[in-house]
Write an enzyme that holds these catalytic residues in place. Structure first.
Site, PDB file in Angstrom:
ATOM      1  N   HIS A  95       0.920  -1.192   0.028  1.00 59.46           N
ATOM      2  CA  HIS A  95      -0.037  -0.069   0.074  1.00 59.46           C
ATOM      3  C   HIS A  95       0.831   1.338   0.131  1.00 59.46           C
ATOM      4  O   HIS A  95       0.834   2.244   1.011  1.00 59.46           O
ATOM      5  CB  HIS A  95      -0.822   0.117   1.296  1.00 59.46           C
ATOM      6  CG  HIS A  95      -1.611  -1.171   1.378  1.00 59.46           C
ATOM      7  ND1 HIS A  95      -2.122  -1.799   2.629  1.00 59.46           N
ATOM      8  CD2 HIS A  95      -2.036  -1.951   0.553  1.00 59.46           C
ATOM      9  CE1 HIS A  95      -2.900  -2.579   2.635  1.00 59.46           C
ATOM     10  NE2 HIS A  95      -3.073  -3.045   1.008  1.00 59.46           N
TER      11      HIS A  95
HETATM   12  C1  LIG Z   1      -0.911  -7.712  -4.298  1.00 57.71           C
HETATM   13  C2  LIG Z   1      -1.761  -6.533  -3.726  1.00 57.71           C
HETATM   14  C3  LIG Z   1      -2.833  -6.726  -3.215  1.00 57.71           C
HETATM   15  C4  LIG Z   1      -3.758  -5.586  -2.660  1.00 57.71           C
HETATM   16  N1  LIG Z   1      -4.844  -5.706  -2.142  1.00 57.71           N
HETATM   17  C5  LIG Z   1      -5.765  -4.926  -1.650  1.00 57.71           C
HETATM   18  C6  LIG Z   1      -6.817  -5.118  -1.116  1.00 57.71           C
HETATM   19  O1  LIG Z   1      -7.436  -6.233  -1.089  1.00 57.71           O
HETATM   20  N2  LIG Z   1      -7.791  -3.898  -0.621  1.00 57.71           N
HETATM   21  C7  LIG Z   1      -7.152  -2.796  -0.926  1.00 57.71           C
HETATM   22  O2  LIG Z   1      -7.703  -1.728  -0.410  1.00 57.71           O
HETATM   23  N3  LIG Z   1      -6.114  -2.383  -1.263  1.00 57.71           N
HETATM   24  C8  LIG Z   1      -5.298  -3.588  -1.765  1.00 57.71           C
HETATM   25  N4  LIG Z   1      -4.064  -3.322  -2.584  1.00 57.71           N
HETATM   26  C9  LIG Z   1      -3.646  -1.910  -2.654  1.00 57.71           C
HETATM   27  C10 LIG Z   1      -4.545  -1.180  -3.917  1.00 57.71           C
HETATM   28  O3  LIG Z   1      -4.885  -1.831  -4.738  1.00 57.71           O
HETATM   29  C11 LIG Z   1      -4.000   0.210  -4.179  1.00 57.71           C
HETATM   30  O4  LIG Z   1      -3.566   0.817  -3.136  1.00 57.71           O
HETATM   31  C12 LIG Z   1      -4.485   1.037  -5.226  1.00 57.71           C
HETATM   32  O5  LIG Z   1      -5.049   0.219  -6.183  1.00 57.71           O
HETATM   33  C13 LIG Z   1      -3.856   2.217  -5.370  1.00 57.71           C
HETATM   34  O6  LIG Z   1      -4.653   2.956  -6.494  1.00 57.71           O
HETATM   35  P1  LIG Z   1      -3.863   4.157  -7.130  1.00 57.71           P
HETATM   36  O7  LIG Z   1      -4.858   4.769  -8.015  1.00 57.71           O
HETATM   37  O8  LIG Z   1      -3.140   5.050  -6.295  1.00 57.71           O
HETATM   38  O9  LIG Z   1      -3.017   3.457  -7.936  1.00 57.71           O
HETATM   39  P2  LIG Z   1      -2.852   2.248  -8.833  1.00 57.71           P
HETATM   40  O10 LIG Z   1      -4.030   1.436  -8.660  1.00 57.71           O
HETATM   41  O11 LIG Z   1      -1.801   1.413  -8.581  1.00 57.71           O
HETATM   42  O12 LIG Z   1      -3.035   2.717 -10.585  1.00 57.71           O
HETATM   43  C14 LIG Z   1      -1.973   3.545 -11.067  1.00 57.71           C
HETATM   44  C15 LIG Z   1      -2.156   3.174 -12.607  1.00 57.71           C
HETATM   45  O13 LIG Z   1      -1.366   4.356 -12.984  1.00 57.71           O
HETATM   46  C16 LIG Z   1      -0.547   3.795 -14.077  1.00 57.71           C
HETATM   47  N5  LIG Z   1       0.435   4.994 -14.448  1.00 57.71           N
HETATM   48  C17 LIG Z   1       1.507   5.168 -13.355  1.00 57.71           C
HETATM   49  N6  LIG Z   1       2.214   6.013 -14.062  1.00 57.71           N
HETATM   50  C18 LIG Z   1       1.763   6.284 -15.287  1.00 57.71           C
HETATM   51  C19 LIG Z   1       2.219   7.213 -16.396  1.00 57.71           C
HETATM   52  N7  LIG Z   1       3.071   8.085 -16.390  1.00 57.71           N
HETATM   53  N8  LIG Z   1       1.793   7.258 -17.651  1.00 57.71           N
HETATM   54  C20 LIG Z   1       0.528   6.402 -17.536  1.00 57.71           C
HETATM   55  N9  LIG Z   1      -0.098   5.603 -16.872  1.00 57.71           N
HETATM   56  C21 LIG Z   1       0.776   5.726 -15.458  1.00 57.71           C
HETATM   57  C22 LIG Z   1       0.089   2.461 -13.717  1.00 57.71           C
HETATM   58  O14 LIG Z   1       0.476   1.778 -14.629  1.00 57.71           O
HETATM   59  C23 LIG Z   1      -1.171   1.849 -13.008  1.00 57.71           C
HETATM   60  O15 LIG Z   1      -2.007   1.201 -13.725  1.00 57.71           O
HETATM   61  C24 LIG Z   1      -3.294  -4.241  -3.039  1.00 57.71           C
HETATM   62  C25 LIG Z   1      -2.118  -4.226  -3.356  1.00 57.71           C
HETATM   63  C26 LIG Z   1      -1.363  -5.085  -4.081  1.00 57.71           C
HETATM   64  C27 LIG Z   1       0.030  -4.952  -4.685  1.00 57.71           C
END
Ligand SMILES: Cc1cc2nc3c(=O)[nH]c(=O)nc-3n(C[C@H](O)[C@H](O)[C@H](O)COP(=O)(O)OP(=O)(O)OC[C@H]3O[C@@H](n4cnc5c(N)ncnc54)[C@H](O)[C@@H]3O)c2cc1C
Ligand code: SF4
Length: 628
Positions: free
Chosen positions: A549
């Site tokens: 996270h």
């Molecule tokens: C194995 C695992 C299990 C998890 N289980 C849970 C759970 O059960 N419950 C929960 O609440 N959380 C869980 N999490 C955490 C949760 O999924 C993440 O905290 C959440 O998805 C983060 O959301 P976000 O929008 O910040 O980033 P992300 O969901 O990581 O999305 C960011 C996206 O932006 C893209 N990106 C980045 N930079 C660029 C760029 N320059 N140009 C274009 N695209 C880009 C990336 O490729 C990515 O697809 C888990 C994480 C992992 C690794």
């Protein structure tokens, strides 16, 4: 590393492991590959004047157990790296799975298939670039929700995603290929420090929600209150409606204890025997019954990740999604963000320039690694960009039960214990990771490790998550690659050890014969060992941690000297530029963050829509009202 025992095949002699792992490592960027090569070379020469790969089976086994008993942190780091890579390759060999009896089969309880998700349309980047009202970089929990909210408010939204587009029709069946395809740097994003902490994140349409466990929590009130009071997140206590909307849309339901699997039931029985508070977890996967393979992508899309929920909803409202497009730099004119310069991947694999003009706003939703990376490359956001990284350091506490647990026959993350969440910052979750991920944490090396693998069906496991006060940072190395660091403090290490002790106590109360605290110096714990374990001081470097996270790297703070964004998600110093993802969190949230990221993205989208409605241009006049 795997000499072969009791019907488990020997790596290399009987089954090829190094070949598929070498192929898997091809997906790494040159910078990460170089770091890994240096580590592997150090491991190879550790038995100097001999080389590890030239040692006979007995000598290699002896050397590995010497490393495991060593007091040097470096020895453990190198051993862990070798164990992670070799187990990753070994665990997915069909003969190994057959011998252990693991069967992976995603299914719904009634045997039906979840209804198909709506279309994402044509996700190929068009021409040399496109125009829109709002461009959103990243399609994870933050970006996808912002896209749906703004598109439904009438704005012309374009979502850019560096990763590819996959769903149940085309997740790679080969598990190594799935990891290499769906994760950034094949899951080997590691925060350097003592100990180093693997912090995997996804790179795919839908972001990390494609491979996450589907666990849904609302943030604790006391954390939200501290964000309101100390960081000026004025709306932090007003998220109930956003949580409720997301829970309904993602069909979040609490697990039925009958269906959560024996691993969760054991944690529940142990916690109840101790009188520790907890409950079955709420998930966004309806009534799925199997199979602990969420980190490879759910083969039936029972889990409502963003690619099968908010993104189709955004597209239905007119948004466009472009896959394989990496934003390189935010374009700024007259102090205002006006678009993004990108690199687009063609089907041939060739990269070409691609530019997006945004009439109203640019939203960074690249996650706690991708967003600071983009801001740093663009020279925007000020000196706090990339600082304040929090990760929820986590530790796998396994235990051996006399009875069969067969943890893969149940939901991966199933039961939580929050007894020590408020006062000791420790949340426990019964989590059964597939062998490819969890196998490296099993006790022993060589033959002993293989016997642990053979016994996998008798292993139960609980994850310890810490609401961390330690910090890290995300920066750019000389060659431009992402560099994450994290410094676990003595105090946080003590809290993790406290959590390990509580997890062990729960295991013992549920009938476990022995517990693996994942601290080499502590060895294996048996009933009665806990007082001595808890009286021992362990250094942070002695812990074996991972984290899932990352957050806080572009945090909100009313005081611009302490953060990157204002309370409306706007980036300090650049008009029209916002953040909507985990980077916004002022501190560690303490529970699984997805639902809070979603709620934050809703809030920020409202601010963007309001800003858009106030500006001349194409945006709908009623945008602000529409999302209010
Ligand atoms: C194995 C695992 C299990 C998890 N289980 C849970 C759970 O059960 N419950 C929960 O609440 N959380 C869980 N999490 C955490 C949760 O999924 C993440 O905290 C959440 O998805 C983060 O959301 P976000 O929008 O910040 O980033 P992300 O969901 O990581 O999305 C960011 C996206 O932006 C893209 N990106 C980045 N930079 C660029 C760029 N320059 N140009 C274009 N695209 C880009 C990336 O490729 C990515 O697809 C888990 C994480 C992992 C690794
Ligand atoms: S456990 Fe995960 S991968 Fe398996 S069916 Fe349920 S949501 Fe899908």
């Amino acid at each position: 590393m795997a000499p072969g025992v009791d019907g488990l095949p020997a790596a290399e002699r009987e089954v090829d492991v190094s070949g598929p792992v070498a192929e898997f490592l091809r997906s790494l960027s040159p910078a990460v590959l170089l770091r890994l090569r240096l580590g592997l070379r150090a491991f190879e020469w550790l038995p100097f004047p001999w080389r590890f790969s030239r040692l006979g089976t007995a000598a290699a086994g002896e050397f590995l157990s010497k490393l495991e008993r060593s007091r040097l942190a470096l020895h453990h780091e190198l051993l862990m790296m070798a164990k992670i890579l070799s187990t990753l390759g070994y665990a997915v060999v069909p003969a190994v799975e057959a011998r252990i009896g693991t069967e992976i089969g995603c299914a719904l309880a009634d045997g039906s298939l979840p209804e198909p998700a709506g279309s994402l349309g044509d996700t190929r980047p068009q021409g040399e670039g496109e125009e829109c009202d709002v461009v959103i970089v990243g399609s994870g929990a933050g970006g996808a929700v912002a896209a749906a909210t703004l598109a439904e408010a009438g704005l012309d939204v374009l979502v850019l995603e560096a990763g590819g587009r996959y769903d149940r029709d085309d997740y790679p069946a080969d598990r190594l290929e799935a990891i290499a395809t769906l994760y950034r740097e094949a899951g080997l994003t590691i925060a350097a420090g003592s100990p180093p902490i693997p912090v995997p994140v996804a790179k795919a349409v839908g972001g990390t929600t494609v491979i996450n466990s589907g666990t849904c929590f609302r943030a604790p009130d006391r954390i939200l209150e501290s964000w309101r009071q100390e960081f000026g997140v004025t709306w932090a206590r007003e998220l109930d409606a956003d949580y409720a909307e997301a829970e309904e849309f993602l069909r979040v339901t609490q697990l039925d204890p009958e269906r959560m699997g024996r691993n969760g039931q054991l944690a529940m029985e142990g916690a109840e025997a101790l009188g520790a508070s907890g409950a079955p977890i709420h998930r966004n996967a309806g009534n799925c019954v199997q199979c602990s393979s969420c980190p490879f992508g759910c083969a039936i899309d029972a889990k409502r990740g963003m690619h099968v929920s908010y993104l189709p909803r955004a597209v239905a409202a007119g948004a466009r999604v472009r896959a394989g497009v990496e934003a390189q730099r935010v374009l700024v004119e007259g102090g205002r963000a006006v678009g993004v310069a990108c690199s687009a991947r063609e089907e041939s694999g060739r990269q070409r320039p691609y530019a997006v003009r945004a009439r109203q706003a640019v939203i960074a939703g690249g996650g706690a690694f991708g967003t600071p990376e983009l801001l740093l490359r663009s020279g925007l956001g000020g000196p706090q960009v990339g600082r304040n990284l929090r990760v929820h350091p986590a530790c796998w506490v396994g235990a051996r039960y006399e009875e069969e647990v067969r943890g893969w026959e149940g939901v991966m993350q199933s039961y939580y214990v929050d007894q020590w969440e408020a006062d000791r910052r420790v949340l426990l979750e019964a989590t059964f990771t597939p062998l490819a991920f969890g196998g490296a944490w099993l006790a022993g090396t060589g033959e002993e490790h293989q016997r642990s693998i053979l016994d996998f069906g008798h292993v139960g496991s609980i994850g310890v998550h810490l609401c961390d006060r330690s910090r890290g940072s995300v920066g750019l190395a000389n060659e431009g690659a992402l560099r994450a660091r994290y410094g676990l403090t003595d105090d946080d290490a003590r809290h993790v050890v406290f959590g390990i002790a509580r997890a062990a106590e729960i295991h013992f109360a549920a009938g476990a014969a022995e517990v693996y605290p994942n601290i080499p110096r502590a060895g294996i714990l048996r009933p009665g060992d806990l007082p001595l374990f808890e009286a021992t001081r362990f250094k942070p470097s002695e812990l074996r941690l991972e984290a899932f996270h990352p957050m806080g790297t572009a945090r909100i703070s009313a005081d611009p000297r302490r953060g990157v964004c204002a309370a409306d998600g706007s980036v300090n110093g650049t008009a029209g530029l916002y953040v909507a993802d985990a980077s916004l969190f002022p501190t560690s949230v303490g529970v699984n963050p997805m639902m809070t990221i979603i709620a934050f993205a809703r809030q920020i989208s409202r601010a963007v829509a309001t800003g858009a409605a106030d500006r001349p241009g194409r945006s709908s006049a009623g945008a602000a009202e529409a999302v209010a």
